[in-house]
Structures are given as structure tokens and as C-alpha cells.
Design a protein around this motif. Structure first.
Motif, short mmCIF file in Angstrom:
data_model
loop_
_atom_site.label_atom_id
_atom_site.label_comp_id
_atom_site.label_asym_id
_atom_site.label_seq_id
_atom_site.Cartn_x
_atom_site.Cartn_y
_atom_site.Cartn_z
N PRO A 29 44.16 32.12 41.18
CA PRO A 29 44.10 33.09 42.28
C PRO A 29 45.34 33.99 42.32
CG PRO A 29 43.66 30.85 43.06
CD PRO A 29 44.10 30.74 41.66
N LEU A 30 46.46 33.45 41.87
CA LEU A 30 47.69 34.26 41.92
C LEU A 30 47.64 35.38 40.88
CD1 LEU A 30 50.42 31.51 42.31
CD2 LEU A 30 49.28 32.81 44.07
N TYR A 31 46.96 35.12 39.77
CA TYR A 31 46.84 36.19 38.76
C TYR A 31 46.17 37.40 39.37
CZ TYR A 31 47.84 32.65 35.18
OH TYR A 31 48.42 31.69 34.43
N THR A 32 45.10 37.12 40.09
CA THR A 32 44.37 38.23 40.73
C THR A 32 45.30 38.97 41.69
OG1 THR A 32 42.62 36.58 40.84
CG2 THR A 32 42.14 38.76 41.76
N ASP A 33 46.11 38.20 42.38
CA ASP A 33 46.99 38.81 43.39
C ASP A 33 48.12 39.62 42.76
OD1 ASP A 33 45.51 37.81 45.37
OD2 ASP A 33 46.84 36.14 45.88
N PHE A 34 48.71 39.06 41.75
CA PHE A 34 50.00 39.64 41.31
C PHE A 34 49.98 40.31 39.94
CE2 PHE A 34 51.09 36.24 44.28
CZ PHE A 34 51.73 37.01 45.23
N LEU A 35 48.95 40.08 39.16
CA LEU A 35 49.02 40.66 37.82
C LEU A 35 48.41 42.05 37.73
CD1 LEU A 35 48.49 37.76 35.29
CD2 LEU A 35 50.48 39.16 35.66
N GLY A 36 47.56 42.36 38.65
CA GLY A 36 46.95 43.69 38.65
C GLY A 36 46.14 43.91 37.38
N GLU A 37 46.49 44.97 36.68
CA GLU A 37 45.69 45.35 35.50
C GLU A 37 45.92 44.41 34.33
OE1 GLU A 37 46.66 49.37 34.81
OE2 GLU A 37 45.59 50.08 36.60
N ASN A 38 46.91 43.60 34.44
CA ASN A 38 47.21 42.71 33.32
C ASN A 38 46.38 41.42 33.33
OD1 ASN A 38 49.13 44.45 32.39
ND2 ASN A 38 50.73 43.56 33.70
N ILE A 39 45.50 41.29 34.29
CA ILE A 39 44.73 40.04 34.38
C ILE A 39 43.92 39.84 33.09
CG2 ILE A 39 43.03 38.71 35.68
CD1 ILE A 39 43.41 40.61 37.98
N GLU A 40 43.28 40.92 32.70
CA GLU A 40 42.39 40.81 31.55
C GLU A 40 43.14 40.28 30.33
OE1 GLU A 40 40.65 44.54 30.57
OE2 GLU A 40 39.64 43.73 28.80
N PHE A 41 44.30 40.88 30.12
CA PHE A 41 45.15 40.47 28.99
C PHE A 41 45.52 38.99 29.11
CE2 PHE A 41 49.48 39.94 27.32
CZ PHE A 41 49.28 40.33 26.00
N MET A 42 45.93 38.64 30.29
CA MET A 42 46.39 37.26 30.51
C MET A 42 45.24 36.27 30.29
SD MET A 42 48.71 35.17 31.53
CE MET A 42 50.00 35.77 32.56
N ILE A 43 44.08 36.55 30.89
CA ILE A 43 42.95 35.62 30.81
C ILE A 43 42.45 35.54 29.37
CG2 ILE A 43 40.56 35.22 31.57
CD1 ILE A 43 42.71 34.60 33.67
N ASN A 44 42.44 36.69 28.75
CA ASN A 44 42.05 36.70 27.33
C ASN A 44 42.87 35.71 26.52
OD1 ASN A 44 39.96 38.09 26.27
ND2 ASN A 44 40.97 40.10 26.45
N HIS A 45 44.16 35.82 26.74
CA HIS A 45 45.07 34.95 26.00
C HIS A 45 44.87 33.49 26.36
CE1 HIS A 45 47.00 38.56 24.61
NE2 HIS A 45 47.66 37.80 23.74
N ILE A 46 44.70 33.25 27.63
CA ILE A 46 44.53 31.86 28.06
C ILE A 46 43.27 31.28 27.44
CG2 ILE A 46 43.97 30.42 30.08
CD1 ILE A 46 45.94 32.14 31.68
N CYS B 225 39.32 45.46 37.91
CA CYS B 225 40.05 44.59 36.96
C CYS B 225 39.32 43.27 36.77
CB CYS B 225 41.46 44.30 37.47
SG CYS B 225 42.48 45.74 37.47
N VAL B 226 38.84 42.75 37.88
CA VAL B 226 38.14 41.46 37.80
C VAL B 226 36.85 41.61 36.99
CG1 VAL B 226 36.90 39.73 39.17
CG2 VAL B 226 39.14 40.54 39.92
N ASP B 227 36.15 42.71 37.24
CA ASP B 227 34.90 42.93 36.50
C ASP B 227 35.16 43.03 35.00
OD1 ASP B 227 33.34 42.79 38.67
OD2 ASP B 227 33.30 44.95 39.08
N ARG B 228 36.25 43.72 34.71
CA ARG B 228 36.59 43.85 33.29
C ARG B 228 36.93 42.50 32.70
NH1 ARG B 228 40.84 48.34 33.63
NH2 ARG B 228 41.68 47.28 31.81
N THR B 229 37.58 41.73 33.47
CA THR B 229 37.95 40.40 32.99
C THR B 229 36.68 39.57 32.75
OG1 THR B 229 39.87 40.57 34.39
CG2 THR B 229 39.43 38.41 33.49
N ARG B 230 35.74 39.72 33.65
CA ARG B 230 34.48 38.98 33.51
C ARG B 230 33.79 39.35 32.20
NH1 ARG B 230 32.41 40.19 39.38
NH2 ARG B 230 33.37 38.47 40.48
N MET B 231 33.77 40.62 32.00
CA MET B 231 33.13 41.09 30.78
C MET B 231 33.81 40.50 29.56
SD MET B 231 30.59 42.95 31.46
CE MET B 231 30.28 43.63 29.84
N SER B 232 35.10 40.53 29.66
CA SER B 232 35.88 40.00 28.54
C SER B 232 35.58 38.52 28.33
CB SER B 232 37.35 40.21 28.85
OG SER B 232 38.13 39.52 27.96
#
Lengths: 973, 121
Positions: free
Chosen positions: A782-799, A875-882
Motif C-alpha cells: 500500500p505504501l508503494y501506491t502512496d509514495f512511489l507515484g509513477e515509479n510503481i510500475e517499475f518497482m512492481i515489475n522488478h519485484i 499508474c495502478v492500471d498500468r501496473t496491472r497491465m504490466s
């Protein structure tokens, strides 16, 4: 009435020509005035002369002459002096001694007018005879010369006057000053004669009069030369001596008071006047000798107190002298004083003195002074002597249970003084130390007096002195009491310690007890976790009472921790702190344990104290010596204990042992690292008020991340998990709706080291490390969503990538042993990873929307100017897609999963998965189709699935159900 | 003239009675007279001396009543530069000493110096 023998005097015979009756000055060998009568054959006797020419001499003639001397016209004064010189020289018997004194006194007063002719005539009349024809002095002592005696006496009389104003108060000194300036040769003879009277005059008017200040100032100016001071000291000394010979002890006391006054008020040139001790010593020795007689053989002690005080004061001055050689008179004085003291002590021990309040007060004071002095004068005793009776008696007196507390205290003070003298390097006390032997018992007695004596302040003061001079003895004595096995006695000892602690803080706020030997204090802290409830309770009460002075408890612990340093090398850039020499890990562990105990037992007070109290200067000094402080830029001027404790925690968290120091030290150091972590977590948990927690956390984020990274370099698996716990703590427990908290989170997520750390953690070979990191990632989603902004996708991808890599690795080795036990990857590992994946997917597909609507997030958004909900949703939608795009790749190489026996195909519930072979987006459909046809065309019955497969189903099924449009990757046939 | 009246000059009867009859009143008036002596001219002083010789030295014990004042002015007269006047004063003083006795004479001198110290100046 006509004197006898004068009846035949020729009445009516004219004697008007007075020159005929001048007293002959030429015949120096006789004191008889010679009278001649030019008119008569018959010479007249001195009685006749007095009868006829100086009738009513005392009242009439002397007064008439005084009147003339005091006349307003100088001519009259001159005539009067001329008459006195010619007719009444001082060596004649014409006038009585007192009459001469009166006239000379009146004459001396004219010195103030500074008329040369008058002054010349006065000197000619009074001291003309001590000058030879050439005008130089002829030595005649005061004792052998009436004129000088008269002169001295008249000066005495001048000092006996009662002044009314500053002018008249200074007049006697001014006159004496003029006389000595005009006749330097006389100073040596006259000043000693008038010294006592003069000092008494100064003492009488030293205060309480409007002119006192002016008089004192004038007196100091007058007595500024060394020569004069020496003469006065000699005079006072010999006066004391004479009075003692006369056994006039009332006057002896007066003179002692006078000496004391002069010593304290006038002889202020202590540094300049180095030879003073030469004159003080005889006086000192005489006073020592007079003690017994002064007290009237120890009956009236109040008489001795001034003398004892003076001895103390002189001792202080003599102490500064480099040479303390003994001499005859002094040795005798010391011997007599010691005899006096032993007698005094014996009488006290026998209880001979009355215990009524008034007289006992004097006895007590006299005994205290006498004890102090008897110790101090031992410096004049030959250091080779054997034994000291007085000291044995003193020790006996301490051991005597019936002695009044005050007396015992005074005796103990004497013993402590001996140790103090010894510590300052005075060899004369060495043999005394050998005589004592029972210092442990003496200190134990002193310790037992806490709370028992009416003079608690004195007891505490003595313990303070003992702590400074013999800390080991004191500490071991207190420890002995505290370690008593009998609980009530133990509790009693603890209560005594607590009382001492409280009183010491009250009376001596700057004194920190047991700094050099803090073991007894540590025992008290350790009792916080004692098995016995009473002991625990006592210790807690003590801690609760000490809240105002927690520095006294913390300082010894912290200082021990700071002193327990070793050689270390720091690399600030890389964040490495390596010990190159061993330190005592036990001390560090114990220190953290105690700090922890204190913190747990007194959370609010300690955190308040830590956050609001500046560090004591001693600790700051110690801190400055720390090499590693450059790594953590925490403590600045006037900073608080909190910063210092944070520094210490970080230092011991980060400190790595060099391999050369051996495996044992490395292991021990690891324990210290863990202790540091534990303590830091405790601090962060207990910050009060909790709103300040993010502020505290901000100080440690960077050092912690650096430390965390290093743990992977050093392969320190324990710390990999422990420090992560701290980071997690900062992100969740130190969470408030504040800008600072948000900044902390951004600082952590945005740190360049962060991704590397997460990667290393997720890819760790060690199951518990990995599971900790997976758990951390799950929690922080949940904190990623709050604080990472556009970088969520990158972060989740890596994780997801790291998880899938590890999943593949685990599935490849699952069930087999690879290089030792630590690499066993079992079912749980795979399930953990799957759990992680599930959490990520679950969060982004089922919770993220709701998260974005959270009220506190909206508030935070406003606070931090973060992207609006709309942007975040994109950002979240993009992350979902990813995620959807990559979900297939998650299971690549998961051979272990798919090598399960094929389950039966039941009904129409089929699950197909991609996996095994790498695939690309281009061949995605083909691959899917291929696997569907060749490998995965089977139906799975839920209950027959393996646990992995169930996990995968749990992950994928909801997505497919919810997002059927994106289910190319996963098909349910 | 007052002296003449009081002393009965020209009146043999009165002269016979002697000065004792009025000596006490002379002492009473004398302080007024003596105060002129110090600042008097030479011829007046000479007359003054004569007056003292003639009238005062004739007195008996009554002279004691005005002795202080008399000696006081005579002592001032010792400073006189005129020989005749000085001689006159010295004569009077010698006569006075003879009359009252040395002890009384010197005692009065000391007393005078207490009472009016500036006579020496």
C-alpha cells in the motif's frame, strides 16, 4: 600645702628669669634635672622646683602645655615645643611617664598639619637624642630608652581613641605613617611595639562603621610592604609567646583572634610574600602547644575553637609552601597537639562530656576541627616514624557502636582525609595508611549511616569524597551489601542505595556517584529483572524516584560504552565500520541490556529525558574521541541523550568485526549488533510523544539502509533480517499523518540502495531471510501506491521479476540438498514466494482502488502535493497491465511445480499454464497453444492439486474471473 | 580719676584707711581696664604701669582676685620693644612675685596660658 622640706624656701625671692632653671641637657649620664640659681647661693631641689614653678603639675602645667600645643597659632605651638625641649626633655624626671605620654600624644597630633618647623621641633624633643651630631641614628633600644617608651605609649594612646569620622579614623595610621616615613630607622624598633594595638584598632573598626571601608583601605595601603608585614607577624608571634608564658589564656585567645583577623583581612599578598611561612610557623607551633591549656585541660572546649580555626587557616597557607621541613619548635608543637588530641578523643570515648545541646555543640565543633588539624599537621611529622597511637584510637572510635553518630562521622572524615592527602602525593601519610588497614569496614560503617544519622548531608558528602578517593573500596562495599542472599537484607541495602542516590542528587547535583566504579549501580539496574518480586519492586521504586536525575544512571552506562572502544576503520562512503582490534563485547551487551531494562521500566520518563536533556560535557568529550562519529552525523553541540543513544545503537549495529580477530569475536560482535538493533527498535517504539517518532526515525534512515546493504556484502544473514525489521518499524510504527513521516517513506523508497537491498533480500538463498523480505514487500505494497507515484510500475515489475527468478530457482532445487542444509528449498519456500506473488496481484487487482479512495491517503496527498487520485489510478492500471503481461513469465522454469503426476481431467475444469520454456510476446499465443496441447491439456480437480498448483490457482483464478478480457495468458477451458 | 577717687588721693583720711577698704571693688572693675592694655600706645602703657605700681601693688591679698588678668596683660607687656616700658613690666612682675609668692605667681601664669592661650602670640 607646702611639700616637706620646703618650709625654708625664701618666699618672695624672684625667680623670674626662667633660663636659670632650665634642665641641663648636657649631662646625659643623669636623669636628675639640675637646677641652678644664679641669684642665690642656695640651689633648689627638684621638689622645690616642682612646688614653686610647676604647681598642680598634672592638672595645670600639663594641660596648659597641651593647650599651647593645640593652639591655633603655629607660633604658640613652636614656643611650646621650644619650652618643652629646653625645660622638659623626655629623659628628665620632671614629668611623670603618663604626663610625658600625654604631651607627646598632643605633639604627635600636630604631624597631621605637616608644618616642617613643628615636625622638626617635635622630633627634636622626642627623638633628638637618638641622632648623633651628624644626624645619623644611634641605636638605642626601646627597652633602654624612656623617650622611646613614651613615644610608643603615646602611639598606643592614639589607637585607643574613638573615631567619629573617616578623617579621625585614619588619623592614627596617618600619624604613624608620617613618623615611619620621616624616621625609617625607627620602624624596626617602633612598629613591633605598636603592632598589636594597631591591628586591634583595625579589627575593632573593621565593619559596622561608616568609615570602616575607608579605614581598611587605608590600612591595607599602609601595610603593603613586606618589611612591615614581617615586623607585624614577628610582633604578634612574640606577643602570643609572652602571653603563653604568663599563662594568660584570655589574652592568648584575643591575640589568636587578632592574628586570624590580620591573616584573613590584611595579609592578602599571599603570593607575593613567600617568606611569610617563616614567621607563621613559630606562631603556628605556639598555638599547637597551647591547645591543652587553652581548653583548661579539655574542660572548656569552646575556648579552643578560635585557635583550632586559626590552625586550619594557617595550615592552608603553609600548605602552599614548597618546603615543609620540620623544625624543633614545630615538632614539639605537633607532639603536644597530638597528645591533646588523644586525650580529647579518650574523654569523648569515655562519654565524659555532657550531652546537653549547647555544650555538646562546642565539643563537636572542637573535635571536628581538631581531627581535621591533627590529620593536616602529620605532614610535619617524620615520615619514617612507626605507628600512630592517635590513629589507632580514631579507628577504635569508629568501631565503637555506642559512639554518637556525629563523632563517628568526624572520625571517618579524618580517615578519608588521610587517603586524600595520600592521593595528592604527600609521602608523610604513607605510614598512616598502613596503620588503618580496615578501610573496608570503615566505609561499610559510613554506608550504613545513610538514613541513620541526623546529618545526612555530611554522610553523603563523605561518601562522595570516598567515591573520589577510594572508589573500589566503596563500590565493593556497596556490592557486598547489595548481593546479600537474604531478600529482606538485600531489599534493605537497595533502599539504602536508593536513599543515598536521592540525597546525593539533592545535595550535590553535579556529583555523579560511582562514575569510575559503576558496578554497584549496574547491580541496581540488573535487579529490575530479578526473580524476587520485592527486589524488583525496590529497584523499580528507585528508578521511579530517580527520574529527575536520570543522567546519573545513564552517564556511567554510556561512558562505559564509549570507553569500551577499540581500533576501528571507517569508510563513510561505503558505510563500512570495521573493528580491527577486539573490544569487550560483554560490556556492550550488558550496557544495552541495562539501557533496555531502564527503558522498559520507565518508558515515559526516560524518553522524555532523552529527548529533552542535553548530554553532559564529560560524555561529549568522550564522544569526540570516537572515530566512528564521522559516519553518523548525529551529535552536535547541546544535543540530547537521544542523539547520543542513537549514535551508540547505530555504531554497534553497523560495527563489523574483522575476520582476523577470530570466529569467536565475530560471533560475539554479531550478538552486540543484534543488541543494538533491539535497543534502537525499543527507542523508536517508545518515543514520546509518538508524533515525534518520524523525526527520530529520520536521523537513522540513511545509516540503516547503508548498514542493510553492507549486511549483504558481509553475508550477515541475522542483521539482514534485523535491520529490515527496523526499516519496517520506521515505516509502520513511526507512522503519523505528518509530512515528516511521508518524507521518511520517500527517503526509504527513493534511496538508490533500496532496490538493491530488496533484490538481495528476495533472492536470498536463505529461506528465513527471503520470507522476511517477502513479508516486508507484502506489507509495504500500500505504501508503494502512496509514495512511489509513477515509479510503481517499475518497482512492481522488478519485484515480480525477483520473485519469479527465485521461484524458478527454488522449484529447480526443491527437495534436494544443495551445498549444505541452508539451501534446502522446500514446499514452504515455494509457497512463500507464491504468497508474495499472490499478495502483489491481490493488492493491485482487488485492493488498490479502495486504497486510492482512503481518506488518510487523500489527506496525505494534499500534504505532500502528491499526484491526484486520477493520476495514481492511471499508474495502478498500468501496473496491472504490466502484471498481467508478466504473469506468465512468473512460472518459467518452475519444473518442480509441473513435474507432479498429472491429475485426472475432470469435467470441463481445465487449467492451462505457460511455463517451462521461455517465451516472448510474439510467440505468446503459439506457446500457449503449444503447452495447452502438449503438456497442460489436462483437467484438474481441486482436491487433487498439489499445494503449489493450488497456490497458482488461487493467484490466477480471481484475476481470470474478474478480468476475463485479459485472460489470454491464462485460460480456463 | 576713678582710682584717685577710690584711693582717696588728696584725702589724707581716706588714704589712712588704706586700699583694703575698696580692694574688692577694684578687682571687680579691673577686667574692663586690662583689656585696653594690649592695644594701648606707649605713653598710655607707661601710665598704665605707673597706675599698677601705684594702686595695685598696694593691695594686699585682694590683688589675688584680679591676678589672672593682671598677669595676663603683663605677660603681653614682656613683648614690648620699648626698654622703659619693658623695664616697668619686669619690675611689676618681680614685685608681684614677691607679693603673692613664687608658687602663686607661676601657678597663675600656667592658668593664664590655659584660659587665654593666644596671649603668647
Amino acid at each position: 600645702m607646702i611639700p616637706s622640706g620646703l618650709e625654708s624656701f625664701p618666699i618672695g625671692k624672684v625667680y623670674l628669669n626662667q633660663d636659670a632653671y632650665k634642665v641641663s641637657n648636657t649631662e646625659a649620664d643623669t636623669n636628675e634635672p639640675r637646677v641652678s640659681n644664679v641669684d642665690s647661693e642656695k640651689s633648689i631641689t627638684s621638689d622645690e622646683l616642682l612646688y614653686h614653678f610647676y604647681p598642680q603639675k598634672s592638672s595645670l602645667v600639663v594641660n596648659a602645655l597641651i593647650q599651647c600645643l593645640q593652639d591655633e597659632y603655629v607660633f604658640t605651638q613652636r614656643c611650646a615645643f621650644d619650652f618643652l625641649s629646653s625645660h622638659m626633655p623626655l629623659k628628665s624626671d620632671l614629668l611623670s611617664f603618663n604626663e610625658k605620654v600625654c604631651l607627646v600624644e598632643a605633639g604627635c597630633c600636630l604631624l597631621l598639619k605637616k608644618n616642617d618647623s613643628i615636625i622638626r621641633r617635635l622630633y627634636s624633643w622626642v627623638i633628638g637624642h637618638i641622632k648623633d651630631k651628624e644626624g645619623s641614628d644611634v641605636f638605642i633600644s626601646v627597652k633602654n630608652d624612656v623617650a622611646l617608651q613614651v613615644f610608643v605609649k603615646s602611639m598606643h594612646n592614639l589607637f585607643r581613641g574613638v573615631p567619629k569620622d573617616a578623617k579621625s579614623a585614619n588619623a592614627p595610621l596617618q600619624i604613624v605613617k608620617t613618623i615611619f616615613e620621616d624616621n625609617e630607622g625607627l620602624t624596626d624598633r617602633l612598629l613591633p611595639e605598636i603592632a598589636s594595638v594597631m591591628v586591634r584598632y583595625l579589627e575593632t573598626y573593621k565593619s559596622g562603621y561608616e568609615f570602616s571601608e575607608e579605614l581598611t583601605s587605608f590600612g591595607r595601603k599602609f601595610l603593603s610592604s613586606e618589611k612591615q608585614l614581617v615586623l607585624i607577624w614577628q610582633a604578634l608571634g612574640s606577643e602570643l609567646s609572652e602571653l603563653m608564658v604568663e599563662e594568660n589564656y584570655k589574652k592568648v585567645l584575643q591575640t589568636i583572634n587578632l592574628i586570624k583577623f590580620f591573616l584573613t583581612s590584611y595579609d592578602s599578598t599571599k603570593e607575593k610574600f613567600a617568606s611569610k611561612s617563616k614567621y607563621l610557623k613559630p606562631i603556628f607551633a605556639r598555638i599547637l602547644m597551647s591547645m591543652s591549656s587553652l581548653s583548661n585541660n579539655l574542660v572548656i572546649m569552646e575556648n579552643t575553637i578560635p585557635a583550632l580555626r586559626l590552625i586550619s587557616e594557617i595550615l592552608v597557607i603553609l600548605e602552599k609552601e614548597a618546603q615543609l621541613e620540620s623544625f624543633g619548635l614545630m615538632a614539639e608543637g605537633v607532639k603536644k597537639f597530638v597528645t591533646f588530641y588523644v586525650q580529647f578523643l579518650s574523654l569523648i570515648m569515655e562519654g565524659k562530656y555532657e550531652k546537653d545541646e549547647e555544650s555538646w555543640k562546642y565539643v563537636e565543633e572542637a573535635f571536628s576541627l581538631a581531627t581535621r588539624n591533627v590529620v593536616a599537621i602529620q605532614v610535619y611529622v617524620d615520615s619514617d616514624r612507626e605507628g600512630a597511637d592517635w590513629l589507632n584510637r580514631l579507628v577504635q572510635c569508629i568501631e565503637e557502636p555506642k559512639m554518637p553518630g556525629e563523632v563517628t562521622l568526624i572520625c571517618i572524615e579524618g580517615i578519608i582525609s588521610i587517603y586524600e592527602k595520600l592521593a595528592s602525593g604527600i609521602s608523610a601519610y604513607r605510614c598512616l595508611q598502613a596503620c588503618i588497614q580496615k578501610e573496608g569496614e570503615i566505609i561499610a560503617k559510613l554506608w550504613d549511616m545513610i538514613g541513620q544519622s541526623p546529618n545526612d548531608r555530611k554522610v553523603v558528602e563523605l561518601i562522595k569524597r570516598a567515591d573520589f578517593i577510594m572508589p573500589v573500596v566503596l563500590s565493593s562495599c556497596v556490592i557486598n551489601k547489595l548481593l546479600d542472599d537474604h531478600p529482606p537484607r538485600k531489599v534493605d541495602a537497595m533502599n539504602r542505595f536508593a536513599l543515598f542516590w536521592k540525597l546525593a542528587a539533592e545535595y550535590f547535583p553535579l556529583f555523579v556517584p560511582f562514575v569510575s566504579e559503576p558496578l554497584c549501580l549496574f547491580h541496581m539496574i540488573d535487579f529490575l529483572n530479578h526473580d524476587h518480586p520485592l527486589v524488583r519492586h525496590s529497584s523499580k521504586s528507585w528508578l521511579a524516584e530517580s527520574t529527575r536525575h536520570l543522567d546519573r544512571i545513564l552517564d556511567p552506562i554510556i561512558s562505559r560504552l564509549l570507553k569500551n572502544s577499540c581500533e576501528e576503520t571507517c569508510n563513510k562512503e561505503v558505510g563500512q565500520l570495521v573493528y580491527t582490534s577486539p573490544y569487550d563485547t560483554r560490556i556492550a551487551i550488558d550496557a544495552f541490556k541495562r539501557l533496555r531494562s531502564i527503558l522498559i521500566n520507565n518508558k515515559t520518563d526516560l524518553t522524555n529525558f532523552m529527548m529533552n536533556t542535553p548530554v553532559n560535557q564529560d560524555l561529549v568529550e568522550l564522544y569526540r574521541k570516537e572515530k566512528s562519529r564521522q559516519m553518523f552525523d548525529l551529535l552536535r553541540e547541546r544535543d540530547t541523550y537521544l542523539q547520543l543513544l542513537l549514535f551508540l545503537s547505530l555504531k554497534f549495529i553497523r560495527g563489523q568485526a574483522a575476520e582476523k580477530l577470530g570466529p569467536q569475536f565475530v560471533t560475539e560482535n554479531a550478538a552486540v549488533n543484534a543488541c543494538g538493533c533491539e535497543f534502537l527498535e525499543l527507542i523508536l517504539t517508545n518515543v514520546e510523544p509518538s508524533e515525534r517518532a518520524p523525526e527520530v526515525a529520520a536521523w537513522v534512515i540513511k545509516p540503516l539502509l547503508l548498514g542493510l546493504q553492507n549486511t549483504f556484502v558481509c553475508k550477515d544473514s541475522v542483521m539482514q533480517v534485523e535491520i529490515l525489521k527496523l526499516v519496517r518499524h520506521i515505516q509502520f510504527k513511526c507512522a503519523t499523518q505528518s509530512r515528516l513521516y511521508a518524507e521518511n517513506c520517500i527517503a526509504i523508497f527513493g534511496d538508490p540502495l533500496y532496490m538493491g537491498i530488496i533484490q538481495s533480500g528476495l533472492e536470498s538463498d536463505l529461506s528465513y531471510v527471503r520470507s522476511s523480505y517477502i513479508s516486508y514487500v507484502k506489507a509495504t505494497l500500500p505504501l508503494y501506491t502512496d509514495f512511489l507515484g509513477e515509479n510503481i510500475e517499475f518497482m512492481i515489475n522488478h519485484i515480480m521479476k525477483y520473485l519469479s527468478n527465485n521461484l524458478a530457482k527454488c522449484s529447480a532445487v526443491s527437495g534436494s540438498k544443495v551445498e549444505g542444509e541452508k539451501c534446502i528449498a522446500n514446499e514452504n519456500d515455494i509457497l512463500q514466494i507464491l504468497g508474495g506473488v499472490k499478495a502483489v496481484i491481490h493488492h493491485y487487482f482487488f485492493e488498490a482502488d479502495a486504497e486510492l479512495e482512503r481518506e488518510d491517503r487523500i489527506a496525505l496527498q494534499k500534504l505532500m502535493n502528491m499526484p491526484s487520485g486520477k493520476k495514481a489510478r492511471v499508474c495502478v492500471d498500468r501496473t496491472r497491465m504490466s502484471i498481467l503481461e508478466n504473469i506468465g513469465g512468473l512460472f518459467i522454469n518452475c519444473q518442480r511445480i509441473w513435474k507432479q503426476p498429472k491429475p485426472k481431467v475432470i469435467k470441463n475444469f481445465k487449467l492451462t499454464h505457460i511455463g517451462v520454456l521461455p517465451f516472448t510476446n510474439q510467440n505468446y499465443s503459439d506457446t500457449l497453444d503449444m503447452y495447452y496441447k502438449e503438456q497442460f491439456s489436462f483437467a484438474l480437480i481441486e482436491k487433487e492439486f498439489t499445494s503449489y498448483q493450488q497456490g497458482i490457482i488461487a493467484i490466477v483464478l480471481p484475476i481470470i474471473q474478474r478480468h476475463p478480457g485479459n485472460s489470454e495468458a491464462v485460460t480456463i477451458a | 580719676m576713678i582710682f584717685q577717687i577710690h584711693c582717696g588721693d588728696g584725702d589724707p583720711e581716706q588714704a589712712k584707711k588704706g586700699p583694703k577698704a575698696w580692694g574688692s571693688s577694684l578687682a571687680f572693675y579691673s577686667p574692663g581696664l586690662f583689656s585696653f592694655y594690649q592695644f594701648a600706645k606707649l605713653d598710655v602703657k607707661l601710665k598704665f604701669n605707673d597706675l599698677i605700681k601705684k594702686y595695685y601693688l598696694r593691695l594686699g591679698s585682694e590683688i589675688l582676685a584680679c591676678l589672672n588678668g593682671l598677669i595676663g596683660i603683663l605677660l603681653l607687656g614682656l613683648d614690648d620693644q620699648n626698654e622703659e616700658a619693658l623695664k616697668g613690666v619686669e619690675d611689676i612682675l618681680q614685685a608681684l612675685e614677691r607679693k603673692v609668692g613664687t608658687r602663686m605667681f607661676y601657678g597663675t601664669i600656667w592658668l593664664v596660658s590655659i584660659l587665654s592661650c593666644n596671649i603668647f602670640s
